[in-house]
Design a protein around this motif. Structure first.
Motif, PDB file in Angstrom:
ATOM      1  N   ASP A 194       0.831  -1.208   0.000  1.00 33.55           N
ATOM      2  CA  ASP A 194       0.000   0.000   0.000  1.00 33.55           C
ATOM      3  C   ASP A 194       0.866   1.258   0.000  1.00 33.55           C
ATOM      4  O   ASP A 194       0.510   2.270  -0.624  1.00 33.55           O
ATOM      5  CB  ASP A 194      -0.925   0.011   1.218  1.00 33.55           C
ATOM      6  N   GLN A 195       1.998   1.202   0.685  1.00 33.86           N
ATOM      7  CA  GLN A 195       2.899   2.357   0.713  1.00 33.86           C
ATOM      8  C   GLN A 195       3.631   2.520  -0.618  1.00 33.86           C
ATOM      9  O   GLN A 195       3.763   3.633  -1.133  1.00 33.86           O
ATOM     10  CB  GLN A 195       3.895   2.207   1.868  1.00 33.86           C
ATOM     11  N   VAL A 198       1.570   4.257  -3.212  1.00 36.25           N
ATOM     12  CA  VAL A 198       1.541   5.724  -3.172  1.00 36.25           C
ATOM     13  C   VAL A 198       2.606   6.287  -4.100  1.00 36.25           C
ATOM     14  O   VAL A 198       2.351   7.230  -4.871  1.00 36.25           O
ATOM     15  CB  VAL A 198       1.755   6.233  -1.728  1.00 36.25           C
ATOM     16  N   TYR A 255      -7.599   1.577  -3.459  1.00 38.77           N
ATOM     17  CA  TYR A 255      -6.779   1.895  -2.297  1.00 38.77           C
ATOM     18  C   TYR A 255      -7.433   3.046  -1.527  1.00 38.77           C
ATOM     19  O   TYR A 255      -8.257   3.794  -2.068  1.00 38.77           O
ATOM     20  CB  TYR A 255      -5.378   2.341  -2.729  1.00 38.77           C
ATOM     21  N   ASP A 256      -7.055   3.205  -0.282  1.00 36.74           N
ATOM     22  CA  ASP A 256      -7.501   4.352   0.500  1.00 36.74           C
ATOM     23  C   ASP A 256      -6.682   5.562   0.057  1.00 36.74           C
ATOM     24  O   ASP A 256      -5.462   5.587   0.262  1.00 36.74           O
ATOM     25  CB  ASP A 256      -7.286   4.089   1.993  1.00 36.74           C
ATOM     26  N   ARG A 258      -6.359   8.400   1.311  1.00 33.55           N
ATOM     27  CA  ARG A 258      -5.739   9.098   2.430  1.00 33.55           C
ATOM     28  C   ARG A 258      -4.444   8.421   2.884  1.00 33.55           C
ATOM     29  O   ARG A 258      -3.696   8.986   3.678  1.00 33.55           O
ATOM     30  CB  ARG A 258      -6.722   9.200   3.601  1.00 33.55           C
ATOM     31  N   SER A 259      -4.179   7.231   2.339  1.00 35.80           N
ATOM     32  CA  SER A 259      -2.903   6.588   2.639  1.00 35.80           C
ATOM     33  C   SER A 259      -1.747   7.418   2.102  1.00 35.80           C
ATOM     34  O   SER A 259      -0.628   7.343   2.631  1.00 35.80           O
ATOM     35  CB  SER A 259      -2.852   5.178   2.041  1.00 35.80           C
ATOM     36  N   THR A 262      -0.962   9.881   4.922  1.00 32.47           N
ATOM     37  CA  THR A 262      -0.241   9.184   5.992  1.00 32.47           C
ATOM     38  C   THR A 262       1.193   8.871   5.581  1.00 32.47           C
ATOM     39  O   THR A 262       2.134   9.023   6.365  1.00 32.47           O
ATOM     40  CB  THR A 262      -0.978   7.886   6.365  1.00 32.47           C
ATOM     41  N   PHE A 263       1.359   8.445   4.330  1.00 34.53           N
ATOM     42  CA  PHE A 263       2.692   8.081   3.855  1.00 34.53           C
ATOM     43  C   PHE A 263       3.642   9.269   3.934  1.00 34.53           C
ATOM     44  O   PHE A 263       4.750   9.157   4.477  1.00 34.53           O
ATOM     45  CB  PHE A 263       2.618   7.566   2.422  1.00 34.53           C
TER      46      PHE A 263
END
Length: 319
Positions: A194-195, A198, A255-256, A258-259, A262-263
Motif C-alpha cells: 500500500d505504501q 503511493v 486503495y484508500d 488518504r494513505s 499518511t505516507f
C-alpha cells in the motif's frame, strides 16, 4: 584472544538471517510492482489519453542479464514470460513463467543482439509490439514452451500506456519519463504494498498529466540547474500535481486515497532526503497538506473512476 560466546554467534547469525529474509529478490519486487501496476493502470484506463492492451504478464529478455545468468539451461526464446499474475487474462489464457515469446499477432519478436552488454532494448521492443495492438481485441501470441510452439490468444483489458520496472540495487528513488516508470528496489524492502502504491501512483500521475511533454514545452531543463528559479518552480508544480492526481488514482484502484497523506507524514523523510532533499520537490509536510486539501474537494458520492477537475490541467502549460 578470548573466543566469542556461542550465544553471541547465534544472535549474529539470527540477525543476519532475518536481514537476508527481509531483502526481496528481484522477482519478488517485480511481482509486487506488477500487482500494483495492474490495479492502477486498469482501474484508471479511462483517465489515460494513451492506452494499451494489458495482459497481466511481465516480460523480460535474456540480454537484460549478464552472460551466463541462465546457467546451462537454454532459454526458450530471447524474450520470456517472467511472471503471470493470477486471475489475469494471461493466466486465463494459459501463459506460464519461462514461456518464450516468439511473435505478437504474427509479427516476430526481435532477436537479442549479440553485443555482450546488458540492455533492455529487446524486452522494450517486444513490449512495444503488444502496446501497439488494439486495447480490447484478442491478442494472439506465438509461444514456445519447452520444445513445442503454439499460438495462445489472450483477451486483454485496456490500461494506461506505460511500462514499469524495478531499478535493481539499493536505489530508493522513483522516476517517469512518460513512457517507463522506474521504482527503486530499496522501496520494496522499506515499505509494504500500500505504501509502495503511493509512490507508483505519484509516478503514474506524471504520465496521466503529461508532465514530461509540458515541462519540455515550458523550456525546463534537467540536471544541476533544475532546482533554481523558474526551473525549480516548474518542477515543483509538476510534483504537486502528480501528488494530487496520484491520490485520485489510488482511490479509483480501490486503495484508500488518504494513505498518501499518511505516507508523506510518516515516511516522507525516508524518501525525500529530509534536510538534503531536492528542491525540485515540496517538503513531505507540504505534500501531505496539499493532498489532504485536494481530497476535501472530492464529492462524497463521486463515481468510480473519478475524473477530477485536475485532469483538465494536462492540456494547459506549466506556469
Amino acid at each position: 584472544m578470548r573466543p566469542i560466546p556461542t550465544f553471541l554467534l547465534a544472535l549474529v547469525a539470527m540477525i543476519a538471517a532475518t536481514a537476508c529474509a527481509a531483502e526481496p529478490t528481484l522477482l519478488e519486487a517485480d511481482t509486487r510492482l506488477a500487482r500494483i501496476a495492474w490495479r492502477l493502470t486498469t482501474a484508471n484506463a479511462a483517465l489515460c489519453r494513451e492506452r494499451q492492451p494489458v495482459t497481466g504478464a511481465t516480460l523480460h529478455a535474456v540480454d537484460q542479464y549478464p552472460a551466463g545468468a541462465f546457467g546451462d539451461t537454454l532459454p526458450a526464446a530471447a524474450v520470456l514470460v517472467e511472471l503471470v499474475l493470477p486471475g489475469t487474462p494471461a493466466d486465463r489464457a494459459g501463459l506460464r513463467e519461462n514461456d518464450g515469446l516468439l511473435a505478437v499477432a504474427g509479427q516476430p519478436v526481435p532477436v537479442a543482439a549479440a553485443q555482450g552488454g546488458v540492455t533492455s532494448a529487446t524486452r522494450n521492443a517486444a513490449q512495444a509490439l503488444i502496446a501497439g495492438r488494439p486495447v480490447d481485441a484478442p491478442l494472439p501470441l506465438t509461444i514456445r514452451h519447452g520444445t513445442a510452439s503454439s499460438v495462445v490468444t489472450v483477451q486483454p483489458v485496456p490500461g494506461c500506456r506505460v511500462e514499469f520496472e524495478v531499478m535493481a540495487g539499493n536505489k530508493i528513488g522513483a522516476s517517469s519519463d512518460g513512457q517507463v516508470i522506474q521504482i527503486g528496489g530499496r522501496l520494496f524492502r522499506l515499505f509494504d504494498d500500500d505504501q509502495v502504491a503511493v509512490v507508483v501512483a505519484h509516478e503514474l500521475g506524471h504520465v496521466v498529466l503529461r508532465h514530461r511533454a509540458r515541462l519540455e514545452a515550458a523550456g525546463a531543463t534537467w540536471g544541476l540547474l533544475s532546482e533554481f528559479g523558474r526551473n525549480g518552480r516548474l518542477f515543483r508544480q509538476a510534483e504537486t500535481e502528480a501528488d494530487l492526481m496520484g491520490a485520485y488514482l489510488l482511490r479509483n484502484a480501490g486503495y484508500d486515497p488518504r494513505s498518501a497523506i499518511t505516507f508523506w507524514r510518516t515516511q516522507g523523510g525516508k524518501v525525500d532526503g529530509g534536510l538534503f532533499r531536492s528542491r525540485t520537490h515540496p517538503s513531505s509536510k507540504a505534500r501531505a497538506e496539499a493532498i489532504a486539501a485536494e481530497l476535501a474537494t472530492m464529492p462524497a458520492n463521486a463515481p468510480t473512476p473519478y475524473r477530477p477537475p485536475l485532469l483538465a490541467r494536462r492540456d494547459q502549460p506549466l506556469q
